[in-house]
Scaffold this active site. Structure first.
Site, PDB file in Angstrom:
ATOM      1  N   LYS A 103       0.939  -1.166   0.044  1.00 19.06           N
ATOM      2  CA  LYS A 103      -0.133  -0.128   0.078  1.00 19.06           C
ATOM      3  C   LYS A 103       0.703   1.347   0.062  1.00 19.06           C
ATOM      4  CE  LYS A 103      -4.502   0.992   0.578  1.00 19.06           C
ATOM      5  NZ  LYS A 103      -5.426  -0.052   0.407  1.00 19.06           N
ATOM      6  N   GLY A 215     -21.193   6.618   2.810  1.00 24.58           N
ATOM      7  CA  GLY A 215     -20.257   6.891   1.755  1.00 24.58           C
ATOM      8  C   GLY A 215     -20.977   6.717   0.420  1.00 24.58           C
ATOM      9  N   GLY A 217     -19.256   7.478  -2.780  1.00 23.97           N
ATOM     10  CA  GLY A 217     -18.245   7.430  -3.802  1.00 23.97           C
ATOM     11  C   GLY A 217     -18.238   6.066  -4.719  1.00 23.97           C
ATOM     12  N   ASN A 218     -17.223   5.717  -5.140  1.00 21.96           N
ATOM     13  CA  ASN A 218     -16.902   4.618  -6.167  1.00 21.96           C
ATOM     14  C   ASN A 218     -17.251   3.589  -5.566  1.00 21.96           C
ATOM     15  OD1 ASN A 218     -15.879   3.275  -8.405  1.00 21.96           O
ATOM     16  ND2 ASN A 218     -14.075   2.705  -6.996  1.00 21.96           N
ATOM     17  N   ALA A 219     -17.164   3.286  -4.058  1.00 26.53           N
ATOM     18  CA  ALA A 219     -17.570   1.763  -3.346  1.00 26.53           C
ATOM     19  C   ALA A 219     -19.244   2.107  -3.112  1.00 26.53           C
ATOM     20  CB  ALA A 219     -16.561   1.565  -2.379  1.00 26.53           C
ATOM     21  N   GLY A 220     -19.300   3.098  -2.141  1.00 28.05           N
ATOM     22  CA  GLY A 220     -20.776   3.152  -1.582  1.00 28.05           C
ATOM     23  C   GLY A 220     -21.895   3.577  -2.806  1.00 28.05           C
TER      24      GLY A 220
HETATM   25  N1  GLU Z   1      -7.240  -0.023  -3.018  1.00 29.44           N
HETATM   26  C1  GLU Z   1      -8.175  -1.292  -3.182  1.00 29.44           C
HETATM   27  C2  GLU Z   1      -8.093  -2.007  -1.891  1.00 29.44           C
HETATM   28  O1  GLU Z   1      -7.807  -1.512  -1.011  1.00 29.44           O
HETATM   29  C3  GLU Z   1      -7.848  -1.990  -4.400  1.00 29.44           C
HETATM   30  C4  GLU Z   1      -6.294  -2.525  -4.340  1.00 29.44           C
HETATM   31  C5  GLU Z   1      -5.706  -2.933  -5.755  1.00 29.44           C
HETATM   32  O2  GLU Z   1      -6.717  -3.147  -6.587  1.00 29.44           O
HETATM   33  O3  GLU Z   1      -4.832  -3.168  -5.836  1.00 29.44           O
HETATM   34  O4  GLU Z   1      -8.418  -2.968  -2.036  1.00 29.44           O
END
Ligand code: GLU
Length: 416
Positions: A103, A215, A217-220
């Protein structure tokens, strides 16, 4: 402020105990492989030079290249990134995809940057990351406040340095730059499959289900759309401007339009306003935190009325929160399973790039379902077998797979 990495270690240790994980394996997993702390110099629009603070934590690569997002957010710090990297290792292992955990991020509020500053900052970050990333080494992706455009800039800069375009360097790219169909909606789609599998387990039909989603956004936001299209009542949602609530259910299609035209969910007609904190405590069947970490903690878990939680955000429930939820019989489907659709389709993107293929969105979602539903079953069964919470069950299954990799393969490398 919660120390996120301490939280992640507590979760790890708890699951390690359940499966009697050997001390040496646990020791490897408690420490990330590599921590990059990166100075990111940027020439600002006024001509001044500003250094931003960036990170990339490569937690573990026993299963495959380090994999995980890059976030741009004011509260990014090393502990947060270390926690998120560890969760990526667990997430990829739960899903059973051949990727490790990593990350990264920059401590910045990207909303305060001009488009030019954002691009220069991203490219500066990419130059600093370049010696340590690669399609077979470490594969980044979008996360909080980053997107396909940012991934494309990183790819551009990397290509400039190496002289050769390697699409599999990074995932979450725009379609025209080698991105995968379905990647944008993948995190929510995965969680939606999990939700449907959960409803089956608990014998609840969609019309009896009321959901609150923190939320939009893209997820919520996508999750709300999927639920709405399926006849599941979404009674509340929110964004950084605040939240809205209607016991009878929100018209999500109309709300999408409202958000597009006003930039916020608040002010939507036919709904009462509710704060982001109060939204968590609404009387619903299922609560879906889809924003940031540390939302359900020792301070508010006692007031949660939902019967189930599906963690679309990373790290929304702290260990103290978990304890209280468990005591009150509330089950939480953990982030490392519930939001693994994103990284799973990232893996599909990587695979398509390497094989020079283009899969349709329908194919992508079929393959996603084939991975995430069995992963849910596996974790569900473990939690029943061992009488443990779902998070510990997910970590336990991930650790069992990591343990095999260690003893069957990785450990040998340290022997000569
Ligand atoms: N940011 C997303 C996660 O936390 C996706 C990570 C990715 O696709 O590598 O799972």
């Amino acid at each position: 402020m919660q120390n996120q990495f301490e939280n992640a270690l507590q979760q790890l240790d708890k699951a390690a105990k359940v499966i009697n994980l050997e001390e040496e394996v646990l020791t490897q997993l408690r420490t990330p492989d590599r921590i990059l702390q990166i100075k990111v110099p940027v020439v600002m629009d006024d001509g001044s030079l500003k250094n931003f603070e960036g990170y990339r934590v490569q937690h573990n690569n026993w299963a495959g290249p380090y994999k995980g997002g890059l976030r741009y957010f004011p509260s990014v710090d090393l502990n947060e990134v270390k926690a998120l990297a560890l969760w990526m290792t667990i997430k990829c292992s739960v899903a059973g995809i051949p990727m490790g955990g990593g990350k990264g991020g920059i401590t910045v509020d990207p909303k305060k940057l001009s488009p030019g500053e954002l691009e220069r900052m991203t490219k500066s970050f990419a130059r600093a990351l370049a010696p340590n990333i690669g399609a077979q080494v470490d594969v980044a992706a979008p996360d909080v406040y980053t997107n396909g455009q940012i991934m494309a800039w990183i790819l551009d800069e990397y290509t400039k340095i190496t002289g050769k375009e390697e699409l599999a360097l990074i995932t979450g790219k725009p379609m025209e730059r080698g991105g995968s169909a379905g990647r944008d909606r993948a995190t929510a789609m995965g969680a939606f499959y999990v939700l449907k599998a959960l409803l089956e387990k608990i014998n609840l039909n969609v019309f009896e289900t009321a959901i609150a989603i923190q939320g939009f956004g893209n997820a919520g936001g996508v999750m709300a759309e999927l639920c709405f299209a399926d006849g599941i009542k979404v009674v509340a949602t929110s964004d950084s401007s605040g939240g809205i609530y209607n016991e009878a259910g929100l018209n999500i299609a109309a709300l999408m339009k409202h958000k597009q035209s006003t930039g916020a969910v608040t002010g939507f007609s036919g709904a009462t306003s509710v704060t982001n904190e109060a939204l968590l405590e609404l009387p619903v069947t299922i609560l879906i935190p889809a924003a940031l970490e540390n939302q359900i903690t020792g301070a508010n878990a006692e007031r949660i009325k939902a019967k189930y939680i599906i963690e679309l955000a990373n790290g929304p429930v702290t260990p103290e929160g978990d304890e209280i939820l468990a005591k009150n019989g509330i089950k939480s489907v953990p982030d490392v399973l519930a939001n693994s659709g994103g990284v799973t389709v990232s893996y599909f993107e990587w695979e398509q790039n390497i094989k020079n293929e283009k899969w349709t969105e329908a194919d992508v979602f079929v393959k996603l379902k084939e991975i995430i539903v069995p992963a849910f079953e596996d974790v569900w069964n473990k939690h029943l077998d061992k009488q443990i919470d779902l998070r510990t069950a997910a970590f336990a299954r991930a650790l069992e797979k990591l343990r095999s990799l260690w003893y069957n393969d990785v450990r040998k490398k340290f022997n000569n």
